[in-house]
Design a protein around this motif. Structure first.
Motif, PDB file in Angstrom:
ATOM      1  N   ALA A   1     -89.057  81.913 -52.099  1.00 21.19           N
ATOM      2  CA  ALA A   1     -87.922  81.012 -52.285  1.00 21.19           C
ATOM      3  C   ALA A   1     -88.477  79.599 -52.445  1.00 21.19           C
ATOM      4  N   VAL A   2     -87.830  78.826 -53.285  1.00 18.88           N
ATOM      5  CA  VAL A   2     -88.358  77.524 -53.688  1.00 18.88           C
ATOM      6  C   VAL A   2     -87.423  76.405 -53.226  1.00 18.88           C
ATOM      7  N   LEU A   3     -88.016  75.374 -52.627  1.00 14.55           N
ATOM      8  CA  LEU A   3     -87.248  74.158 -52.356  1.00 14.55           C
ATOM      9  C   LEU A   3     -86.951  73.476 -53.685  1.00 14.55           C
ATOM     10  N   PRO A   4     -85.804  72.859 -53.852  1.00 17.27           N
ATOM     11  CA  PRO A   4     -84.957  72.360 -52.797  1.00 17.27           C
ATOM     12  C   PRO A   4     -83.871  73.311 -52.301  1.00 17.27           C
ATOM     13  N   LEU A   5     -83.564  74.403 -52.989  1.00 16.76           N
ATOM     14  CA  LEU A   5     -82.402  75.211 -52.615  1.00 16.76           C
ATOM     15  C   LEU A   5     -82.709  76.382 -51.684  1.00 16.76           C
ATOM     16  N   LEU A   6     -83.936  76.915 -51.752  1.00 22.41           N
ATOM     17  CA  LEU A   6     -84.316  78.099 -50.979  1.00 22.41           C
ATOM     18  C   LEU A   6     -83.376  79.274 -51.241  1.00 22.41           C
ATOM     19  N   THR A   7     -83.063  79.471 -52.517  1.00 23.36           N
ATOM     20  CA  THR A   7     -82.207  80.574 -52.920  1.00 23.36           C
ATOM     21  C   THR A   7     -82.818  81.895 -52.457  1.00 23.36           C
ATOM     22  N   GLY A   8     -81.996  82.734 -51.858  1.00 19.02           N
ATOM     23  CA  GLY A   8     -82.453  84.014 -51.332  1.00 19.02           C
ATOM     24  C   GLY A   8     -82.605  84.018 -49.824  1.00 19.02           C
ATOM     25  N   ILE A   9     -82.648  82.848 -49.220  1.00 18.68           N
ATOM     26  CA  ILE A   9     -82.693  82.752 -47.763  1.00 18.68           C
ATOM     27  C   ILE A   9     -81.251  82.786 -47.261  1.00 18.68           C
ATOM     28  N   THR A  10     -81.011  83.590 -46.237  1.00 18.23           N
ATOM     29  CA  THR A  10     -79.667  83.693 -45.680  1.00 18.23           C
ATOM     30  C   THR A  10     -79.713  83.434 -44.183  1.00 18.23           C
ATOM     31  N   GLY A  11     -78.561  83.157 -43.622  1.00 17.62           N
ATOM     32  CA  GLY A  11     -78.452  82.947 -42.185  1.00 17.62           C
ATOM     33  C   GLY A  11     -78.531  81.483 -41.814  1.00 17.62           C
ATOM     34  N   ARG A  12     -78.452  81.243 -40.511  1.00 18.99           N
ATOM     35  CA  ARG A  12     -78.562  79.897 -39.956  1.00 18.99           C
ATOM     36  C   ARG A  12     -79.678  79.937 -38.923  1.00 18.99           C
ATOM     37  N   PHE A  13     -80.272  78.787 -38.658  1.00 15.15           N
ATOM     38  CA  PHE A  13     -81.471  78.732 -37.832  1.00 15.15           C
ATOM     39  C   PHE A  13     -81.349  77.661 -36.757  1.00 15.15           C
ATOM     40  N   ASP A  14     -82.017  77.935 -35.623  1.00 17.30           N
ATOM     41  CA  ASP A  14     -82.103  76.961 -34.535  1.00 17.30           C
ATOM     42  C   ASP A  14     -83.155  75.895 -34.849  1.00 17.30           C
ATOM     43  N   GLY A  15     -84.134  76.273 -35.673  1.00 14.62           N
ATOM     44  CA  GLY A  15     -85.207  75.357 -36.023  1.00 14.62           C
ATOM     45  C   GLY A  15     -85.691  75.589 -37.438  1.00 14.62           C
TER      46      GLY A  15
END
Length: 190
Positions: free
Chosen positions: A75-89
């Motif tokens: 997955a590539v910044l800036p969007l990080l397409t393909g990453i799902t969920g939410r993170f604490d860090g």
């Protein structure tokens, strides 16, 4: 091999996350490269996900750190397409200097979107780095390498509710002469 070189650098980010987040917190490494930091975080009890633009680096990371298999995505910044969920860090170490100016705001928007309220975002960036061509802004390997001040990053982050809590400056952990780094610790408004 680049992955092996980066794997030898001192992994200090884990200690910061251990102070700021409870065990088993979900952490995204945006630009995980060799997987060194992600492996250290995993071994310390964090639930890790890694993203990198390079399939070769992902393959190398999975070879060096088999515990990361299935946890890395291309997955590539800036969007990080393909990453799902939410993170604490979120960790973004030594990546933003390779992003064009016009996409930096979008990177911090992405960090904010993926972070849970109260979440922590660590961003490391070069403060000094030798041999950057003044006109092309490329290093001797041809990689885009834009030196920005910590104040610039702080301004970008604040637009998206990421508040600077701490900043640290130190010499290069790989011992490269003329190279120094900054680390910003942001917390998302919650």
């Amino acid at each position: 091999m680049l992955a092996l070189e980066y794997a030898e650098a001192a992994p200090g980010f884990t200690e910061i996350f251990k102070i700021l987040l409870p065990e088993n917190s979900a952490i995204l490494d945006a630009g995980c490269g060799s997987g060194r930091d992600l492996a250290s975080l995993s071994e310390s009890g964090f639930n890790v996900t890694g993203a990198d633009s390079s399939s070769e680096m992902i393959t190398a990371a999975e070879k060096m750190y088999p515990q990361l298999k299935g946890r890395l995505k291309q997955a590539v910044l800036p969007l990080l397409t393909g990453i799902t969920g939410r993170f604490d860090g979120i960790l973004c170490s030594g990546v933003l200097q390779h992003i064009q100016d016009k996409y930096i705001h979008e990177c911090f928007s992405t960090f904010s979107r993926f972070l849970l309220p109260g979440g922590i975002c660590l961003v490391s960036f070069p403060v000094t780095y030798p041999d950057i061509h003044p006109h092309t802004k490329r290093d001797i390997n041809g990689r885009l390498f834009i030196i920005r001040t910590g104040e610039h990053y702080k301004e970008f982050a604040s637009v998206y509710g990421l508040i600077l809590k701490e900043q640290i400056f130190n010499q290069d952990s790989l011992g490269r002469p003329g190279t120094s780094w900054g680390l910003h610790v942001y917390q998302k408004k919650g």
